[in-house]
Enzyme design. Structure first.
Site, PDB file in Angstrom:
ATOM      1  CG  ASP A   1     -74.699 -13.155   4.982  1.00 30.22           C
ATOM      2  OD1 ASP A   1     -74.718 -11.914   4.914  1.00 30.22           O
ATOM      3  OD2 ASP A   1     -75.050 -13.799   5.985  1.00 30.22           O
TER       4      ASP A   1
ATOM      5  CG  ASN B   1     -73.570  -7.969   3.903  1.00 23.95           C
ATOM      6  OD1 ASN B   1     -73.404  -8.855   4.746  1.00 23.95           O
ATOM      7  ND2 ASN B   1     -73.669  -6.695   4.238  1.00 23.95           N
TER       8      ASN B   1
ATOM      9  NE  ARG C   1     -77.764 -10.858  12.789  1.00 22.79           N
ATOM     10  CZ  ARG C   1     -76.608 -10.218  12.798  1.00 22.79           C
ATOM     11  NH1 ARG C   1     -75.890 -10.130  13.916  1.00 22.79           N
ATOM     12  NH2 ARG C   1     -76.112  -9.653  11.721  1.00 22.79           N
ATOM     13  N   GLY C   2     -75.939 -13.678  11.425  1.00 26.59           N
ATOM     14  CA  GLY C   2     -74.602 -13.275  10.998  1.00 26.59           C
ATOM     15  C   GLY C   2     -73.864 -14.538  10.570  1.00 26.59           C
ATOM     16  CB  ALA C   3     -72.066 -15.365   7.448  1.00 24.60           C
TER      17      ALA C   3
ATOM     18  NE  ARG D   1     -81.240 -16.536   7.897  1.00 25.69           N
ATOM     19  CZ  ARG D   1     -80.724 -15.324   8.152  1.00 25.69           C
ATOM     20  NH1 ARG D   1     -79.915 -15.151   9.199  1.00 25.69           N
ATOM     21  NH2 ARG D   1     -81.004 -14.295   7.386  1.00 25.69           N
TER      22      ARG D   1
END
Ligand code: MRU
Length: 352
Positions: free
Chosen positions: A243, A253, A49-51, A91
């Protein structure tokens, strides 16, 4: 030590190895993604995860799309188009996902157009090289963001961050946390406060773990404690990741970030967003157009194994919010700093 979040193992028939972030901090385990279904699930369930990390993982995902294909390049291109649509459905908010898929897909199409007689194996090699390039560039962008951002952290400061915008969210040493790693390298001492980040606790589970691994002291607070700490003068600046950043500087975010920005404004505390240029979406004018992921209700209905919400009570679970540009003191990118972000300053900074 700063963790290595993801790594491609082997050549074109290889696989993507990830730190399984669902298990941290209790367990440190690697997860092997050997097909697009496994990768889709890893992204959806936040194993990765995390952009920026989602973008890098998706780039490698295009290599996985080709591993099941038999035949010529035309078949390969069809598999890539289908695989990219599929991975893109995992996502919706982090634009890095779509940016990376588009970039690798375009590379494959350009390769095929310029090399009509090439084999599927050669197409695979070109796709892997592009995914590797995205990964390398992400590492360099993290380093550069840290270099530009560390100057905002002064000796003795209290720094607040929300969610995890560290190494675990990128291929390198993070965005917001990269500024902290660089400040530490430069001998500054400062305190970090990590919001717990309800409901999935990326702040307490991941940011606190990662900072500890790197030897940076961290204090975890509940999201609801931010105002009190600001009033007590314990927080001198806020740095978060993003994000997706719209053309006017509005930044999506993790849910809760907008509230933190309002509190920072009310207390006269600078609020910085650290993100690479791959997180900007200049096709959208403002944050109103950023798609916000809605996640399952059960993510907020229990504490451990204990039910905390009455059965059948209504639950609302948006995973992100948008901080308007007017609440952002500056955006830190790998190119430098956008002070007072607005449409003009963002475009000038990105040269677009
Ligand atoms: O739902 P997540 O954990 O993927 O959300 C991540 C964030 O909101 C991060 O702050 C953002 O992606 C920036 S990462 C450098």
């Amino acid at each position: 030590m700063i963790p290595e979040t993801l790594k491609w193992i082997g050549g074109v028939e290889g696989y993507l190895e990830l730190i399984d972030q669902r298990l941290l901090p209790g367990e440190f385990k690697k997860l092997a993604c050997r097909d697009t279904e496994q990768l889709w699930d890893a992204i959806k369930t936040l194993a990765v995860r995390g952009a920026p990390a989602i973008g890098v993982a998706a780039g490698y995902g295009v290599v996985l799309c080709l591993q099941q294909v038999d035949g010529d390049m035309a078949r390969g291109l069809r598999a890539i188009a289908k695989g990219c649509d599929y991975l893109g459905s995992s996502r919706p908010t982090a634009v890095n996902l779509f940016w990376a898929l588009d970039r690798v897909k375009r590379k494959a199409e350009d390769f095929a157009a310029a090399n009509a007689k090439a084999s599927l194996e050669q197409l695979q090699a070109a796709v892997l090289a592009e995914a590797e390039a995205i990964c390398r560039e992400d590492k360099a962008m993290c380093q550069a963001i840290g270099t530009h951002g560390e100057r905002f952290i002064k000796e003795g400061n209290g720094v607040l961050t929300h969610c995890n915008a560290g190494a675990l969210a990128t291929a390198g040493q993070g965005t917001a946390l990269s500024a902290m790693y660089e400040a530490k390298k430069n001998g500054k001492s400062f305190s970090v406060y990590a919001d717990e980040t309800r409901p999935l606790l990326q702040g307490s589970r991941l940011t606190a773990w990662e900072l500890q691994q790197a030897g940076i002291e961290v204090t975890v607070i509940c999201d609801s404690m931010v105002a009190v700490l600001m009033r007590q003068g314990k927080i001198n600046l806020v740095i978060t990741g993003a994000d997706r950043i719209a053309a006017n500087g509005d930044a999506a975010n993790k849910i809760g970030t907008y509230g933190v920005s309002l509190l920072a404004k009310a207390h006269g505390i600078p609020f910085y967003v650290a993100a690479p240029s791959s997180t900007f979406d200049l096709d959208i004018a403002s944050g109103d157009e950023i798609p916000i992921e809605q996640r399952r209700a059960d993510e907020i209905c229990s504490w451990g194994t204990r039910q905390t919400v009455p059965t059948d009570a209504g639950v609302y679970n948006p995973a992100f919010d948008v901080t308007p540009a007017e609440n952002i003191t500056a955006i830190i990118t790998e190119r430098g700093v956008i002070e007072r972000p607005d449409t003009e300053n963002v475009r000038r900074h990105l040269g677009k």
